[in-house]
Enzyme design. Sequence first.
Site, PDB file in Angstrom:
ATOM      1  N   ASN A  13      40.361  45.464  49.961  1.00  0.00           N
ATOM      2  CA  ASN A  13      40.340  45.390  48.493  1.00  0.00           C
ATOM      3  C   ASN A  13      40.125  43.952  48.031  1.00  0.00           C
ATOM      4  OD1 ASN A  13      40.923  48.083  47.029  1.00  0.00           O
ATOM      5  ND2 ASN A  13      42.239  48.108  48.837  1.00  0.00           N
ATOM      6  N   ARG A  65      65.636  37.952  49.083  1.00  0.00           N
ATOM      7  CA  ARG A  65      64.342  38.313  48.476  1.00  0.00           C
ATOM      8  C   ARG A  65      64.111  37.468  47.222  1.00  0.00           C
ATOM      9  NH1 ARG A  65      61.387  42.687  48.911  1.00  0.00           N
ATOM     10  NH2 ARG A  65      62.954  43.663  50.190  1.00  0.00           N
ATOM     11  N   ARG A  91      55.427  43.989  50.306  1.00  0.00           N
ATOM     12  CA  ARG A  91      56.807  43.657  49.914  1.00  0.00           C
ATOM     13  C   ARG A  91      57.067  44.116  48.495  1.00  0.00           C
ATOM     14  NH1 ARG A  91      59.748  39.852  52.505  1.00  0.00           N
ATOM     15  NH2 ARG A  91      60.717  39.169  50.574  1.00  0.00           N
ATOM     16  N   LEU A  93      58.544  43.456  44.947  1.00  0.00           N
ATOM     17  CA  LEU A  93      58.845  42.238  44.193  1.00  0.00           C
ATOM     18  C   LEU A  93      60.213  42.367  43.524  1.00  0.00           C
ATOM     19  CD1 LEU A  93      55.405  41.566  42.454  1.00  0.00           C
ATOM     20  CD2 LEU A  93      56.173  40.865  44.717  1.00  0.00           C
ATOM     21  N   HIS A 109      47.249  51.813  44.221  1.00  0.00           N
ATOM     22  CA  HIS A 109      47.962  52.772  45.063  1.00  0.00           C
ATOM     23  C   HIS A 109      47.006  53.914  45.414  1.00  0.00           C
ATOM     24  CE1 HIS A 109      51.387  54.789  46.773  1.00  0.00           C
ATOM     25  NE2 HIS A 109      50.995  55.898  46.177  1.00  0.00           N
ATOM     26  N   GLU A 143      60.327  49.110  39.339  1.00  0.00           N
ATOM     27  CA  GLU A 143      60.447  50.224  40.288  1.00  0.00           C
ATOM     28  C   GLU A 143      59.154  50.354  41.102  1.00  0.00           C
ATOM     29  OE1 GLU A 143      61.861  54.038  38.650  1.00  0.00           O
ATOM     30  OE2 GLU A 143      62.545  52.836  36.974  1.00  0.00           O
ATOM     31  N   GLU A 174      38.661  52.957  45.819  1.00  0.00           N
ATOM     32  CA  GLU A 174      39.481  51.766  45.530  1.00  0.00           C
ATOM     33  C   GLU A 174      38.598  50.538  45.332  1.00  0.00           C
ATOM     34  OE1 GLU A 174      43.810  52.118  47.557  1.00  0.00           O
ATOM     35  OE2 GLU A 174      42.236  51.444  48.910  1.00  0.00           O
TER      36      GLU A 174
HETATM   37  C1  GRF Z   1      45.080  50.203  50.061  1.00  0.00           C
HETATM   38  O1  GRF Z   1      44.895  51.540  50.418  1.00  0.00           O
HETATM   39  C2  GRF Z   1      45.915  50.096  48.823  1.00  0.00           C
HETATM   40  O2  GRF Z   1      45.769  51.169  47.956  1.00  0.00           O
HETATM   41  C3  GRF Z   1      47.308  50.076  49.382  1.00  0.00           C
HETATM   42  O3  GRF Z   1      47.225  49.337  50.565  1.00  0.00           O
HETATM   43  C4  GRF Z   1      45.909  49.457  51.097  1.00  0.00           C
HETATM   44  C5  GRF Z   1      45.416  48.072  51.358  1.00  0.00           C
HETATM   45  O4  GRF Z   1      44.213  48.054  52.070  1.00  0.00           O
HETATM   46  N1  GRF Z   1      48.235  49.540  48.407  1.00  0.00           N
HETATM   47  P1  GRF Z   1      43.397  46.699  52.249  1.00  0.00           P
HETATM   48  O5  GRF Z   1      44.335  45.679  52.902  1.00  0.00           O
HETATM   49  O6  GRF Z   1      42.944  46.245  50.902  1.00  0.00           O
HETATM   50  O7  GRF Z   1      42.273  47.033  53.145  1.00  0.00           O
END
Ligand code: GRF
Length: 200
Positions: A13, A65, A91, A93, A109, A143, A174
């Site tokens: 990503n 933390r 992690r 936050l 997500h 949350e 994504e």
């Molecule tokens: C993705 O599927 C994202 O939705 C989730 O963690 C994954 C991260 O993948 N929160 P990358 O490290 O970006 O390849």
Amino acid sequence: MNFAVFASGNGTNLQAIIDACRKKKIKGALKMVFSDKPDAFALTRARKAEVPCIAWIEPKAYKTREAFDKAVVKLLKAEGIDFVVLAGFMRILSSGFVRAYKNRILNIHPALLPAFKGVHSIKEAFEYGVKVAGVTVHIVDEEMDHGPIVVQAAVEVKTTDSLASLEGKIHEVEHRLYPQAVDLFARGKIKVVGRTVRVG
Ligand code: GRF
């Protein structure tokens, strides 16, 4: 606006965001990539892209933390970071962090929230037998996988899909959706009103 991407792992990503910045599809500057893992491949991607500030901090060096998050926030402020993009940052936050960047932290997500929160959401959705899976970009609150939803996209699950093919389709979505959401945020197009996000 200057932003930081936080990643703990592969960073695909992050890569999609780097590529979109290069193509000027994000009207904001990726100033920092941060990790809690020194060997995260995301850091290698950041180095290759010559992101101005590349940092990692060892969480175990801090007693709590809260103390770790305080150090991270200090770094963000020193680097003039306006908003934070979590991309596979593993992690949770602390509320101190969330308050310091209230409504200025995005997360992606790989499920249609509020269904399938947590770390194994694609597998859980697949095993549950959903016909429609998807992706959510949301504002981070105190949350986990909970804050106001910015954008969502659905992914059809076909009977011919395997877990691996579904994962592939979700990641593809994504990589399209997150840069778009980051651009909206950078252009000031995202307004949080209670649990609702007004876009545009
Ligand atoms: C993705 O599927 C994202 O939705 C989730 O963690 C994954 C991260 O993948 N929160 P990358 O490290 O970006 O390849």
